[in-house]
Design an enzyme around this catalytic site. Structure first.
Site, PDB file in Angstrom:
ATOM      1  N   ALA A 173       0.813  -1.194   0.092  1.00 32.41           N
ATOM      2  CA  ALA A 173       0.102   0.120  -0.184  1.00 32.41           C
ATOM      3  C   ALA A 173       0.722   1.176   0.156  1.00 32.41           C
ATOM      4  CB  ALA A 173      -1.089   0.003   1.351  1.00 32.41           C
ATOM      5  N   GLU A 174       1.882   1.356   0.939  1.00 31.93           N
ATOM      6  CA  GLU A 174       2.543   2.504   1.159  1.00 31.93           C
ATOM      7  C   GLU A 174       3.330   2.785  -0.157  1.00 31.93           C
ATOM      8  OE1 GLU A 174       1.431   0.459   4.683  1.00 31.93           O
ATOM      9  OE2 GLU A 174       2.718  -0.004   3.124  1.00 31.93           O
ATOM     10  N   LYS A 202     -14.273   7.017   1.962  1.00 38.05           N
ATOM     11  CA  LYS A 202     -14.640   6.722   0.830  1.00 38.05           C
ATOM     12  C   LYS A 202     -15.855   5.829   0.507  1.00 38.05           C
ATOM     13  CE  LYS A 202     -10.531   4.845   0.978  1.00 38.05           C
ATOM     14  NZ  LYS A 202      -9.326   3.906   0.817  1.00 38.05           N
ATOM     15  N   GLY A 246     -18.720   7.469  -4.772  1.00 42.04           N
ATOM     16  CA  GLY A 246     -17.699   8.521  -4.534  1.00 42.04           C
ATOM     17  C   GLY A 246     -17.302   8.471  -3.149  1.00 42.04           C
ATOM     18  N   GLY A 273      -5.529  -2.151  -5.894  1.00 40.74           N
ATOM     19  CA  GLY A 273      -4.507  -0.986  -5.838  1.00 40.74           C
ATOM     20  C   GLY A 273      -5.295   0.577  -5.949  1.00 40.74           C
ATOM     21  N   ASP A 289      -5.257   2.875  -2.879  1.00 37.23           N
ATOM     22  CA  ASP A 289      -3.758   3.631  -2.773  1.00 37.23           C
ATOM     23  C   ASP A 289      -3.693   4.602  -3.635  1.00 37.23           C
ATOM     24  OD1 ASP A 289      -3.201   1.417  -0.902  1.00 37.23           O
ATOM     25  OD2 ASP A 289      -2.431   0.200  -2.449  1.00 37.23           O
ATOM     26  N   ASP A 332      -1.415  -3.448  -9.610  1.00 40.53           N
ATOM     27  CA  ASP A 332      -1.578  -2.420  -8.618  1.00 40.53           C
ATOM     28  C   ASP A 332      -1.181  -1.129  -9.229  1.00 40.53           C
ATOM     29  OD1 ASP A 332      -1.983  -4.705  -7.388  1.00 40.53           O
ATOM     30  OD2 ASP A 332      -1.311  -4.150  -5.558  1.00 40.53           O
TER      31      ASP A 332
END
Length: 372
Positions: A47-48, A237, A242, A283, A286, A322
């Site tokens: 993720a990061e 989220k 939206g 992905g 992220d 991703d």
């Protein structure tokens, strides 16, 4: 300050530092159960580092901090992430622990047929702690981006996140993506409570409406804000609907104390998502965070920050992996500037990021954006 929350000093070495585990990802050569897939292609995931790669590709000074094994997979990760333009100089190598890897199916994560097989227990990244991650690698940034995944990796990783989100005079703006992953938490851990505490200590929080219900039993954006009054900006989220952003009317980020400066009033901004021809739903969260952070660094309006998040997510949703190259900034800015009606007519398909400005149709009919 022109935005709802101020970012750190412009003279910082990095615009955004992202801390967390990156792994080598094995993508299936065909749909089906893991037991039936004959071969896999190698990619990267995390993720990061996904956020760092997207930000670097968008022209920002992004840095990824993590630990990998002294092995070939670690070599591949560092090289692949650096190829996006990310600063990997602070990545440490661990000779006694391996780089994490995982395999996944081609199915959407939201379906019951999606499978993921992680091989990350005892990984190099799980050994990160306040003692072996130098703070100078993390704090010389306008934004420090963290996620709840890191907190779940080990007790030492959790201690590191608690230290970084605590009160300190030199802390940058803390961005925190909840990223609730129940399967990562160890037996007896209070994962949901830990995530709630960390989110309350951050300045900018991303959380999915679905994961807030799963983790905390909260339904709806208002209930989530009531449970998280401290962050200056809370981004909820809402999937294909939206996103809703709560922006507290405070002049500066807090010190990190969950009891300090609770929000007394908010500006609430809801921005519809785009219609997207999805290739793979991995992905996207992220990428959304990267788009929002990119626009935050540029001090754009809240609406435009969310729209840039939606566009970054759409770029990833229309490719198998991703990561992908984001749309050119001028192209994204033009799409973001569309009026509400034209924004609502957009439909993005594979290859849309290559479309130039001539490919934008402002006619009343539904439109698609594809390569020209």
């Amino acid at each position: 300050m022109s935005g709802p929350v101020a970012v750190g000093r412009a003279a910082a070495t990095a615009d955004v530092v992202c801390l967390g585990e990156s792994m080598v990802t094995f993508l299936p050569s065909q749909p089906g159960r893991l037991a039936d897939v004959p071969s896999f292609g190698r990619a990267i995931g995390g993720a990061e580092s996904n956020v760092a790669c997207a930000l670097a590709a968008a022209g920002h000074r992004a840095k990824w901090v993590g630990r990998v094994g002294a092995d070939g997979f670690g070599d591949h990760l560092v090289d692949a992430i650096a190829a996006y333009g990310v600063d990997t100089s602070a990545v440490r190598r661990d000779p006694g622990r391996p780089t994490g890897i995982y395999f996944r199916t081609a199915a959407d994560r939201a379906t019951g047929t999606h499978e993921v097989a992680y091989y990350r227990a005892g990984s190099a990244a799980s050994a990160m702690s306040p003692e072996n991650v130098p703070y100078e690698d993390l704090l010389d940034a306008r934004i420090l981006h963290l996620t709840g995944i890191t907190a779940a990796l080990s007790a030492d990783c959790l201690s590191l996140l608690r230290s970084l989100t605590g009160p300190r005079p030199d802390r940058p703006l803390i961005s925190f993506d909840v990223n609730h992953r129940p399967h990562l938490w160890r037996a007896g851990d209070e994962g949901p409570g830990v995530l709630l505490d960390l989110a309350r200590r951050a300045d900018l929080v991303f959380v999915g409406e679905d994961e807030a219900e799963e983790a905390w039993g909260l339904r709806g954006a208002d209930a989530i804000r009531e449970a998280l009054p401290e962050p200056a900006v809370l981004v909820v989220k809402q999937g294909s609907e939206g996103a809703t952003v709560f922006s507290a009317r405070r002049p500066e980020p807090r010190t990190g104390d969950p009891g300090s400066a609770p929000a007394t009033s908010d500006t609430v901004t809801t921005v519809p998502a785009l219609r997207v021809d999805v290739v793979a739903a991995v992905g996207a969260g992220d990428a959304f965070a990267a788009g929002f952070l990119s626009a935050t660094l540029r001090e754009l309006s809240v609406r435009d920050r969310v729209r840039h998040g939606h566009l970054m997510a759409a770029a990833v949703l229309t490719v198998p992996g991703d990561l992908t190259d984001p749309p050119a900034r001028a192209h994204a800015d033009e799409l973001v500037a569309l009026d509400d009606a034209a924004w609502g007519r957009l439909r993005l398909g594979p290859g849309w990021t290559a479309a130039d400005r001539a490919g934008i149709d402002r006619s009343p009919a539904p439109q698609e954006v594809h390569p020209t």
